[in-house]
Write a protein that holds these residues in place. Structure first.
Motif, PDB file in Angstrom:
ATOM      1  N   THR A  82       0.817  -1.214   0.000  1.00 54.49           N
ATOM      2  CA  THR A  82       0.000   0.000   0.000  1.00 54.49           C
ATOM      3  C   THR A  82       0.854   1.269   0.000  1.00 54.49           C
ATOM      4  N   VAL A  83       0.245   2.354  -0.461  1.00 51.69           N
ATOM      5  CA  VAL A  83       0.901   3.662  -0.419  1.00 51.69           C
ATOM      6  C   VAL A  83       1.146   4.048   1.039  1.00 51.69           C
ATOM      7  N   TYR A  84       0.206   3.722   1.890  1.00 54.37           N
ATOM      8  CA  TYR A  84       0.301   4.027   3.303  1.00 54.37           C
ATOM      9  C   TYR A  84       1.545   3.382   3.898  1.00 54.37           C
ATOM     10  N   ARG A  86       4.303   2.490   2.279  1.00 53.45           N
ATOM     11  CA  ARG A  86       5.487   3.167   1.728  1.00 53.45           C
ATOM     12  C   ARG A  86       5.718   4.500   2.451  1.00 53.45           C
ATOM     13  N   GLN A  87       4.650   5.210   2.761  1.00 54.48           N
ATOM     14  CA  GLN A  87       4.778   6.466   3.503  1.00 54.48           C
ATOM     15  C   GLN A  87       5.353   6.207   4.900  1.00 54.48           C
TER      16      GLN A  87
END
Length: 170
Positions: A82-84, A86-87
């Protein structure tokens, strides 16, 4: 003979330096880019001699407190796709702080650089893959010689022999 780990070597060297009354100061000069290499810059001061030293960003550490603060903000994401997530990973990287290098790393580097004192510029370039026509290579060669000369001012011959023996497998 048992090989020491870097931590054991650093402890052994610190103990020896303490017995000879050696002290130094290391100051953080900030993050720099050297020839496209991101690094942390340090200034070691030993007696009246100064040495620049650089460590890659991979030497930075994440404190338990900073990890907890990032985890609090991101609620420990579980799905790596998920992008979350990676953040979250980026936030962990940004929370890492520079850690002052041990004096053993500096001294080991100076000792290795000292080989420039026993070689011609052309031989040194050949051994290390530098271009003999490069002005930057010549500056590096001369800096190696200068740092080794400063090292020789700081320690007696007997002390250098002991230090170099301790750091031979560092």
């Amino acid at each position: 003979m048992k090989a020491f780990t870097n931590i054991e070597t650093e402890k052994k060297l610190s103990d020896y330096l303490e017995t000879i009354g050696f002290s130094h100061h290391v100051g953080y000069k900030g993050e720099q880019t050297l020839d496209k290499w991101q690094c942390d810059a340090w200034l070691f001061t030993i007696k009246d001699q100064e040495f620049n030293y650089y460590t890659g960003l991979g030497h930075r550490k994440l404190s338990d407190y900073d990890r907890k603060m990032v985890e609090r903000n991101y609620y420990l994401p579980r799905n790596p796709g998920t992008v979350y997530y990676r953040q979250y990973i980026v936030a962990l990287e940004k929370a890492k702080k520079p850690v002052a290098p041990h004096i053993a790393g500096l001294l080991y580097s100076i000792i290795l650089d000292g080989m420039a004192c026993d070689m011609s510029f052309e031989d040194w370039c050949c051994d290390l893959g530098y271009d003999t026509g490069s002005r930057k290579a010549l500056e590096t060669y001369l800096l190696c010689q200068s740092n080794f000369a400063k090292y020789k001012k700081i320690f007696t011959h007997e002390q250098r022999v002991i230090i170099e023996e301790m750091l031979q497998d560092y």
